[in-house]
Design a protein around this motif. Sequence first.
Motif, PDB file in Angstrom:
ATOM      1  N   GLY A  72       0.905  -1.243  -0.117  1.00 62.91           N
ATOM      2  CA  GLY A  72       0.045  -0.477   0.183  1.00 62.91           C
ATOM      3  C   GLY A  72       1.274   1.195   0.535  1.00 62.91           C
ATOM      4  O   GLY A  72       2.063   1.213  -0.803  1.00 62.91           O
ATOM      5  N   ARG A  73       0.549   2.655   0.794  1.00 63.75           N
ATOM      6  CA  ARG A  73       1.007   2.961   0.743  1.00 63.75           C
ATOM      7  C   ARG A  73       2.482   3.487   1.188  1.00 63.75           C
ATOM      8  O   ARG A  73       3.339   4.259   1.160  1.00 63.75           O
ATOM      9  CB  ARG A  73       0.761   4.907   2.269  1.00 63.75           C
ATOM     10  N   ASN A  74       2.770   2.604   2.030  1.00 62.67           N
ATOM     11  CA  ASN A  74       4.117   1.850   2.895  1.00 62.67           C
ATOM     12  C   ASN A  74       5.327   1.146   1.559  1.00 62.67           C
ATOM     13  O   ASN A  74       6.596   1.408   2.014  1.00 62.67           O
ATOM     14  CB  ASN A  74       3.518   1.235   3.814  1.00 62.67           C
ATOM     15  N   SER A  75       4.620   1.134   0.565  1.00 67.00           N
ATOM     16  CA  SER A  75       5.683   0.759  -0.348  1.00 67.00           C
ATOM     17  C   SER A  75       6.434   1.702  -1.030  1.00 67.00           C
ATOM     18  O   SER A  75       6.441   2.601  -1.485  1.00 67.00           O
ATOM     19  CB  SER A  75       4.553   0.242  -1.631  1.00 67.00           C
ATOM     20  N   PRO A  76       8.266   0.439  -1.277  1.00 68.92           N
ATOM     21  CA  PRO A  76       9.150   1.799  -1.245  1.00 68.92           C
ATOM     22  C   PRO A  76       9.395   1.719  -3.103  1.00 68.92           C
ATOM     23  O   PRO A  76      10.199   2.033  -3.559  1.00 68.92           O
ATOM     24  CB  PRO A  76      10.121   0.967  -0.463  1.00 68.92           C
ATOM     25  N   ALA A  77       8.168   0.680  -3.702  1.00 72.60           N
ATOM     26  CA  ALA A  77       8.900   0.658  -5.135  1.00 72.60           C
ATOM     27  C   ALA A  77       8.403   2.189  -5.401  1.00 72.60           C
ATOM     28  O   ALA A  77       7.405   3.060  -5.459  1.00 72.60           O
ATOM     29  CB  ALA A  77       7.433   0.007  -5.947  1.00 72.60           C
ATOM     30  N   ASP A  78       8.874   2.568  -6.793  1.00 75.41           N
ATOM     31  CA  ASP A  78       9.228   2.950  -7.304  1.00 75.41           C
ATOM     32  C   ASP A  78       8.646   3.524  -8.862  1.00 75.41           C
ATOM     33  O   ASP A  78       7.639   3.978  -9.735  1.00 75.41           O
ATOM     34  CB  ASP A  78      10.149   4.900  -7.537  1.00 75.41           C
ATOM     35  N   VAL A  79       9.236   2.916  -9.705  1.00 71.58           N
ATOM     36  CA  VAL A  79       9.162   2.115 -11.312  1.00 71.58           C
ATOM     37  C   VAL A  79       8.783   0.618 -11.440  1.00 71.58           C
ATOM     38  O   VAL A  79       8.945   0.036 -10.072  1.00 71.58           O
ATOM     39  CB  VAL A  79       9.958   2.149 -11.832  1.00 71.58           C
ATOM     40  N   ILE A  80       7.823   0.025 -12.097  1.00 70.68           N
ATOM     41  CA  ILE A  80       7.389  -1.230 -12.205  1.00 70.68           C
ATOM     42  C   ILE A  80       8.459  -1.126 -13.315  1.00 70.68           C
ATOM     43  O   ILE A  80       7.634  -1.281 -14.181  1.00 70.68           O
ATOM     44  CB  ILE A  80       6.453  -1.478 -11.831  1.00 70.68           C
ATOM     45  N   LEU A  81       9.041  -3.108 -14.188  1.00 67.92           N
ATOM     46  CA  LEU A  81       9.391  -2.846 -15.092  1.00 67.92           C
ATOM     47  C   LEU A  81       8.886  -4.436 -15.379  1.00 67.92           C
ATOM     48  O   LEU A  81       9.162  -5.394 -13.906  1.00 67.92           O
ATOM     49  CB  LEU A  81      11.268  -2.857 -15.718  1.00 67.92           C
ATOM     50  N   THR A  82       8.035  -4.829 -16.781  1.00 67.18           N
ATOM     51  CA  THR A  82       7.753  -6.420 -17.341  1.00 67.18           C
ATOM     52  C   THR A  82       7.358  -6.288 -18.021  1.00 67.18           C
ATOM     53  O   THR A  82       7.896  -5.540 -19.042  1.00 67.18           O
ATOM     54  CB  THR A  82       5.904  -6.137 -15.701  1.00 67.18           C
ATOM     55  N   VAL A  83       7.342  -7.211 -18.275  1.00 71.34           N
ATOM     56  CA  VAL A  83       7.036  -8.322 -20.213  1.00 71.34           C
ATOM     57  C   VAL A  83       5.265  -8.257 -20.337  1.00 71.34           C
ATOM     58  O   VAL A  83       5.055  -8.512 -19.181  1.00 71.34           O
ATOM     59  CB  VAL A  83       7.447  -9.269 -20.493  1.00 71.34           C
ATOM     60  N   ASP A  84       4.923  -8.320 -21.238  1.00 68.86           N
ATOM     61  CA  ASP A  84       3.529  -8.953 -21.449  1.00 68.86           C
ATOM     62  C   ASP A  84       2.699  -7.573 -21.074  1.00 68.86           C
ATOM     63  O   ASP A  84       2.395  -7.051 -19.735  1.00 68.86           O
ATOM     64  CB  ASP A  84       3.035 -10.081 -21.287  1.00 68.86           C
ATOM     65  N   ILE A  85       1.550  -6.946 -22.447  1.00 65.61           N
ATOM     66  CA  ILE A  85       0.206  -5.967 -22.168  1.00 65.61           C
ATOM     67  C   ILE A  85      -0.708  -6.377 -21.406  1.00 65.61           C
ATOM     68  O   ILE A  85      -0.666  -5.248 -20.609  1.00 65.61           O
ATOM     69  CB  ILE A  85       0.084  -6.462 -23.629  1.00 65.61           C
ATOM     70  N   GLY A  86      -0.397  -8.004 -20.987  1.00 65.69           N
ATOM     71  CA  GLY A  86      -1.299  -8.440 -19.612  1.00 65.69           C
ATOM     72  C   GLY A  86      -0.889  -8.197 -18.442  1.00 65.69           C
ATOM     73  O   GLY A  86      -1.693  -7.390 -17.945  1.00 65.69           O
ATOM     74  N   ARG A  87       0.402  -8.042 -18.407  1.00 66.94           N
ATOM     75  CA  ARG A  87       0.877  -8.074 -16.544  1.00 66.94           C
ATOM     76  C   ARG A  87       1.154  -6.453 -16.858  1.00 66.94           C
ATOM     77  O   ARG A  87       0.502  -5.824 -15.211  1.00 66.94           O
ATOM     78  CB  ARG A  87       2.330  -8.536 -16.798  1.00 66.94           C
ATOM     79  N   LEU A  88       1.347  -5.281 -17.843  1.00 70.02           N
ATOM     80  CA  LEU A  88       0.929  -4.542 -16.962  1.00 70.02           C
ATOM     81  C   LEU A  88      -0.197  -4.137 -17.244  1.00 70.02           C
ATOM     82  O   LEU A  88      -0.659  -3.293 -16.112  1.00 70.02           O
ATOM     83  CB  LEU A  88       1.736  -3.579 -18.642  1.00 70.02           C
ATOM     84  N   ASN A 255       3.762  -7.668 -28.983  1.00 74.67           N
ATOM     85  CA  ASN A 255       3.645  -7.323 -27.190  1.00 74.67           C
ATOM     86  C   ASN A 255       4.886  -6.392 -26.771  1.00 74.67           C
ATOM     87  O   ASN A 255       5.808  -6.104 -27.661  1.00 74.67           O
ATOM     88  CB  ASN A 255       3.771  -8.660 -26.564  1.00 74.67           C
ATOM     89  N   ILE A 256       4.895  -6.235 -25.998  1.00 74.01           N
ATOM     90  CA  ILE A 256       5.520  -5.167 -25.367  1.00 74.01           C
ATOM     91  C   ILE A 256       6.414  -5.345 -24.002  1.00 74.01           C
ATOM     92  O   ILE A 256       6.020  -6.610 -23.270  1.00 74.01           O
ATOM     93  CB  ILE A 256       6.099  -3.813 -25.829  1.00 74.01           C
ATOM     94  N   SER A 257       7.503  -5.490 -23.493  1.00 79.21           N
ATOM     95  CA  SER A 257       8.275  -4.826 -21.997  1.00 79.21           C
ATOM     96  C   SER A 257       7.823  -3.214 -22.036  1.00 79.21           C
ATOM     97  O   SER A 257       7.632  -2.439 -23.230  1.00 79.21           O
ATOM     98  CB  SER A 257      10.018  -5.169 -22.197  1.00 79.21           C
ATOM     99  N   GLY A 258       7.006  -3.327 -21.221  1.00 82.79           N
ATOM    100  CA  GLY A 258       7.275  -1.570 -20.490  1.00 82.79           C
ATOM    101  C   GLY A 258       7.584  -1.075 -18.969  1.00 82.79           C
ATOM    102  O   GLY A 258       8.065  -2.189 -18.427  1.00 82.79           O
ATOM    103  N   MET A 259       6.153  -0.261 -19.155  1.00 79.73           N
ATOM    104  CA  MET A 259       7.070   0.215 -17.260  1.00 79.73           C
ATOM    105  C   MET A 259       6.054   0.720 -17.033  1.00 79.73           C
ATOM    106  O   MET A 259       5.031   1.774 -18.196  1.00 79.73           O
ATOM    107  CB  MET A 259       8.374   1.128 -17.776  1.00 79.73           C
ATOM    108  N   ALA A 260       5.554   0.916 -15.602  1.00 79.86           N
ATOM    109  CA  ALA A 260       4.274   1.800 -14.985  1.00 79.86           C
ATOM    110  C   ALA A 260       5.229   2.578 -13.905  1.00 79.86           C
ATOM    111  O   ALA A 260       6.486   2.154 -13.243  1.00 79.86           O
ATOM    112  CB  ALA A 260       3.970   1.415 -14.566  1.00 79.86           C
ATOM    113  N   LEU A 261       5.124   3.661 -13.187  1.00 80.55           N
ATOM    114  CA  LEU A 261       4.754   4.693 -12.207  1.00 80.55           C
ATOM    115  C   LEU A 261       4.161   4.261 -11.203  1.00 80.55           C
ATOM    116  O   LEU A 261       2.960   3.865 -10.725  1.00 80.55           O
ATOM    117  CB  LEU A 261       4.607   6.395 -12.914  1.00 80.55           C
ATOM    118  N   ALA A 262       4.777   3.543  -9.932  1.00 82.76           N
ATOM    119  CA  ALA A 262       3.663   3.439  -8.971  1.00 82.76           C
ATOM    120  C   ALA A 262       3.678   3.980  -8.006  1.00 82.76           C
ATOM    121  O   ALA A 262       3.463   5.526  -8.253  1.00 82.76           O
ATOM    122  CB  ALA A 262       5.118   2.383  -7.956  1.00 82.76           C
TER     123      ALA A 262
END
Length: 340
Positions: A72-88, A255-262
Motif C-alpha cells: 500500500g502507501r508504505n511501498s518503497p516501489a517507484d518504477v515497475i518493469l515487466t513484460v507482456d501487455i497483460g501484466r502491465l 507485444n511489449i516490455s514496459g514500465m509503470a509508475l508506482a
Amino acid sequence: MSVLNKTLAVTLAASASFATTAAMAQEEVNVYSYRQPFLIEPFLDKFTDKTGIDVNIIFGDQGLTERLKREGRNSPADVILTVDIGRLQELVDQGVTQPIQDETIESNIPEQYFGENNEWVGLTSRARIFFTSVERMEAGEIETYEDLADPRFEGRICTRPATNAYNVALVASMLAEHGEETTRQWLEGFKDNLARKPQGNDRAQVKAIRDGVCDIAIGNTYYYGKMMENEEQRAWAEAARIEFPNQEGRGTHVNISGMALAKHAPNEENAYELMRFLTEETAQSMYAEVNYEYPINPEVAPSETVASWGDFKADDVSLAEVASLRRRATELINEVGFDD
C-alpha cells in the motif's frame, strides 16, 4: 576565534556534512522488476553513472502486483518493469499505478504504446511471428494469422498453449480486427490444423519443426536470437526461418516490455529521471539488444542481429485496446477447447 565559536563552527560543518551525506543517500530509485536482473542491470548502471542516482532492484517472476497491494502507501516501489501487455494491464486493474505525465517520454514513444491515461508505457517490442521449416516449406507459403485456420495446413502447425499470455494477446488482437464470431471460427480452424496438443514454450515449437513434428510454429522473434546463441538450440533455429505475418494488411502483432509508475512512489522525481532515461537512445539500444528485442523509440535502430531478420510492418492497433480484450480472448480460447 573563541573556543566557543570554534566549537560551533566544527559542529555546523559536521552538521552540513551529515546533511549532504543524507541528501546523497536519498538519491535513489526503487525498481520492482519481472525482468531478471542480468537483463536490466547493465543499463541501470549507466543510469547511475549519468545521474548519480542509485537503483535498487527487487526481482520477482510472479507476485509483485500482490506485493504492491499489500504494501500500500508504505511501498518503497517507484518504477515497475515487466513484460507482456497483460501484466502491465494487471498492474493498472489492481490500482497500484498512477499516470505517467512527462513530455520527454511522450515525445520518445509512439502513442499506440501507451496505456489508457498513460498508466503504462512500452519500452521494447517483440513480434509474434511464424517460424517455418526451411526444408519442407517455401518462404511465403503462409502469409497471415488468418491462414492458420486454412485447411491446407491441417496437421502442420505447432503452438504452445493458447492460454499463455503471448497467445492470449494475439487472440485479443484478432478480436480487435475481426470481432467475436470470426475470431471464434478462426480459433476452431486453427485448432483443427494442429499437429499435436498445445504444449511447451516457444522454443519447443521450433525444436518440433527440426524434429519433423510440424512445419509451422508461432513464437516471439527474440527466441530466435536466444536459440542462436545456445550451442544445443542453434540447430533448432537453423531448421526454421522467421516470417512476418500480415505484411500486405494490418501488419504483424507485437507485444511489449514496459514500465509503470508506482502509485505511492516515494522517489517520484528520481522515478521520472529513470523513466526518461529508459526511453532514450542509450537505454533503448542496450535494453533491446540484450534480449534481441526491438526499440520502441523510432529514432533508435535495432541491433545488427535483429536487423538481419528484415524490416516488417507492425500492427498499429492500440495495445490498450488489445489489453481490454484479453479477458474475452481467454474465454473464447476455453470455449472452443483449444488447449484440450
